[in-house]
Design an enzyme around this catalytic site. Structure first.
Site, PDB file in Angstrom:
ATOM      1  N   LYS A  22      86.902  85.068  30.597  1.00 12.16           N
ATOM      2  CA  LYS A  22      86.040  84.587  29.949  1.00 12.16           C
ATOM      3  C   LYS A  22      85.301  83.205  28.753  1.00 12.16           C
ATOM      4  CE  LYS A  22      83.654  88.778  32.905  1.00 12.16           C
ATOM      5  NZ  LYS A  22      82.815  89.013  32.506  1.00 12.16           N
ATOM      6  N   HIS A  51      81.705  83.357  24.082  1.00 13.75           N
ATOM      7  CA  HIS A  51      80.662  83.475  23.780  1.00 13.75           C
ATOM      8  C   HIS A  51      79.913  83.908  22.611  1.00 13.75           C
ATOM      9  CE1 HIS A  51      78.905  86.941  24.956  1.00 13.75           C
ATOM     10  NE2 HIS A  51      79.451  87.033  26.480  1.00 13.75           N
ATOM     11  N   HIS A  91      79.977  87.740  21.062  1.00 17.37           N
ATOM     12  CA  HIS A  91      81.771  87.959  20.649  1.00 17.37           C
ATOM     13  C   HIS A  91      80.898  87.729  18.851  1.00 17.37           C
ATOM     14  CE1 HIS A  91      82.136  88.631  25.068  1.00 17.37           C
ATOM     15  NE2 HIS A  91      82.615  89.954  24.041  1.00 17.37           N
TER      16      HIS A  91
END
Ligand code: ARG
Length: 564
Positions: free
Chosen positions: A125, A128, A131
């Protein structure tokens, strides 16, 4: 020299009172004009059976003025202490100049290991913005603890195992294409992930398929693991780009998959210690006594869970690193998760869980476009986000200083500095209302403002035509000079405070204050055009300011450009 302590001793002696109590009662007035330290006498009224102003007068009468003080003044119920500015300047600047960039560093930690678990994106993933917060807060804490003499150890506990891989493999099998992944990297994987959720919404059979791919991974199926490894590598490559722009490396990248074979022994231990109970086929630790829902350890099908892995990993880390603290930096939506498994470790009989395991939660960043969801593909990609910040800064530089050397490098340092500073400027638990305008403004309370001040100091120093290293700084007694010196001198205490609270914002606020004080001093006073002695002293003050700002920015993980 600890001025506050010396003042407390003085009062204690004059009034025959307990030194420590006085130390706690001493206040720092908001403006130096009111004094540098103040002692309120209200609380003594009862014991001494006198009105507070009279008590203040009495105490003052008993005080023998020491060299480090200029005067003691009674104002109402307060005793106000004014330090001798010449001596103060000499002490403080002497200390800062001699330590150079290490002013504020200490040996408080005595080499004790602080393990910091941060960043930890979920593989396959995209990285983003959530994070990002974990990454910059964790990194700042890493630097702060190191600076104070601890041995920081950073762990990027990558989310590299779990059902999301089953989903991506399923999507890859149906709609995937090698060329697209090779070319598109993580965004191609994100596309597959979104496609999966679209399709699974219409046909739940896809969910079943995803589950069975994950089971295959767990059973060691070669093909499934080959795909897993590939998606892992594609993701890591993307993350590394971001980490290298942020100038962050980790001491360990042991992710979730590293603990696959380390969970069962820990589950066995829990069984032996009689803290596991069966609940509808699953295994849980009952936490009702602690007013928490049960902590799930094994699913009905025997599968492990997020807490199981965290417990196994902390056992490993304790043995391997012998930490004095283990910090976990994640969003506050995980508060319960950490509270639960910390409790389980304690119930297993590990006393250290009580004071050595610390969850460091933080709030959200709110974007105008509403809630972000990876499943819907509605994410802000870090790479793009950093690019936008940098290109907006580039435009400003183009306008303000088109002749600047290394324009590209400076834009990168300032754009990224702005992003980090914005993230570290408030109590971390507070949500952040995102705004480019607020974050990038060179005149606001921003990273660029602090960096600009650093570059300004540098430019003053570069224009110096004298050797100022032997300057007599005792002449720096003007209000602006004195305020600035006091602020610089408070830097070490602020770092300790930041560490105690696990709050990098204490450092960012403080260097903001330093920058503001310097700019006030700079606008109100001549430096290079002052007479020789004053010029030298002010240059040394400027050099100390530059060093403190650079050290502070460094602790936050922000670069300090020499020119901008
Ligand atoms: N990968 C997790 C997430 O993105 C964060 C992991 C935090 N660390 C931990 N030891 N649980 O939510």
């Amino acid at each position: 020299m600890d001025y506050k302590l010396e003042v407390a001793k003085l009062i204690a002696k004059a009034a025959n009172l307990d030194e420590r109590e006085i130390l706690q009662a001493i206040e720092i007035p908001p403006e130096s004009a009111m004094g540098d330290f103040a002692f309120p006498c209200f609380r003594l009224a009862k014991a001494m059976k006198q009105a507070p102003p009279a008590i203040a007068e009495n105490i003052r009468g008993q005080i023998e003025l020491p060299e480090f003080l200029d005067r003691v003044v009674v104002t109402g119920a307060y005793l106000n202490f004014f330090v001798d500015r010449a001596q103060y300047a000499k002490n403080a600047i002497g200390e800062i100049a001699s330590k150079a960039g290490r002013f504020g560093s200490a040996d408080i930690g005595k080499g004790g290991c602080v393990v910091i678990d941060y960043s930890a994106p979920n593989v396959a993933k995209p990285f983003h913005i959530g994070h990002l917060r974990s990454t910059v807060i964790g990194h700042a804490l890493y630097n702060i603890f190191n600076f104070l003499g601890y041995r920081s150890f950073s762990i990027n506990y990558l989310g590299d195992w779990g059902t999301q891989f089953g989903k991506i493999i399923t999507a890859y099998e149906h709609w995937g294409n090698d060329e697209e992944i090779k070319a598109g990297g993580i965004s191609a994987l994100l596309k597959l992930y979104v496609k999966f959720h679209d399709e699974a919404e219409k046909d739940p059979a896809f969910d079943e398929e995803a589950r069975s791919w994950f089971v295959k991974m767990e059973q060691g199926d070669k093909y499934a693991l080959k795909l897993w490894k590939w998606f892992f590598d594609v993701s890591m490559e993307e993350y590394q780009k971001i980490y290298s722009r942020l100038d962050i490396t980790f001491d360990s990248y042991d992710g979730e998959s590293f603990y696959n074979d380390k969970m069962m022994p820990v589950v066995e231990e829990m069984k032996e210690k009689n803290i596991l109970v069966k609940d509808d086929g699953a295994m849980i630790v009952d936490l009702e006594e602690y007013k928490m829902p049960p902590c799930l350890i094994l699913r009905r099908d025997g599968g492990t869970l997020y807490p199981t892995r965290d417990i196994a990993s902390v056992m490993y880390r304790k043995k391997e690193y012998d930490f004095v603290k283990a910090l976990y930096v994640t969003g506050n939506e995980q508060n319960l998760h950490f509270a639960q498994w910390f409790k389980v470790v304690e119930l297993m009989g590990y006393e250290w869980a009580k004071d050595q395991l610390v969850h460091i939660p933080f709030g959200l960043i709110n974007f105008a476009q509403g809630k972000l969801s990876t499943r819907k593909g509605n994410v802000i990609l870090m790479e793009k986000f950093l690019d936008d910040a940098v290109s907006k800064i580039r435009e400003v530089i183009e306008q303000k200083n088109p002749g600047l050397a290394n324009k590209e490098q400076v834009a990168e340092q300032v754009g990224i500095g702005a992003v980090i500073f914005n993230d570290l400027y408030n109590n971390r638990i507070k949500d952040i209302e995102f705004s480019w305008e607020r974050m990038l403004n060179f005149e606001g309370e921003t990273g660029p403002y602090v960096q600009y001040t650093h570059a300004r100091c540098n430019s003053v120093i570069n224009k110096a035509d004298v050797n100022y290293s032997d300057a007599d700084v005792s002449i720096l007694t003007g209000d602006d000079e004195f305020e600035l010196i006091k602020t610089l001198n408070a830097f070490p205490d602020k770092i300790i405070d930041a560490a105690n609270k696990y709050e990098p914002f204490v450092v960012s606020r403080h260097i903001m204050h330093v920058a503001q004080m310097y700019n006030k001093f700079y606008h109100n006073n001549n430096i290079l055009r002052a007479n020789e002695d004053v010029k030298k002293a002010r240059l040394l003050l400027t050099k100390c300011t530059k060093d403190v700002i650079a050290a502070g920015l460094g602790l936050l993980g922000i670069k300090a450009p020499e020119e901008m």
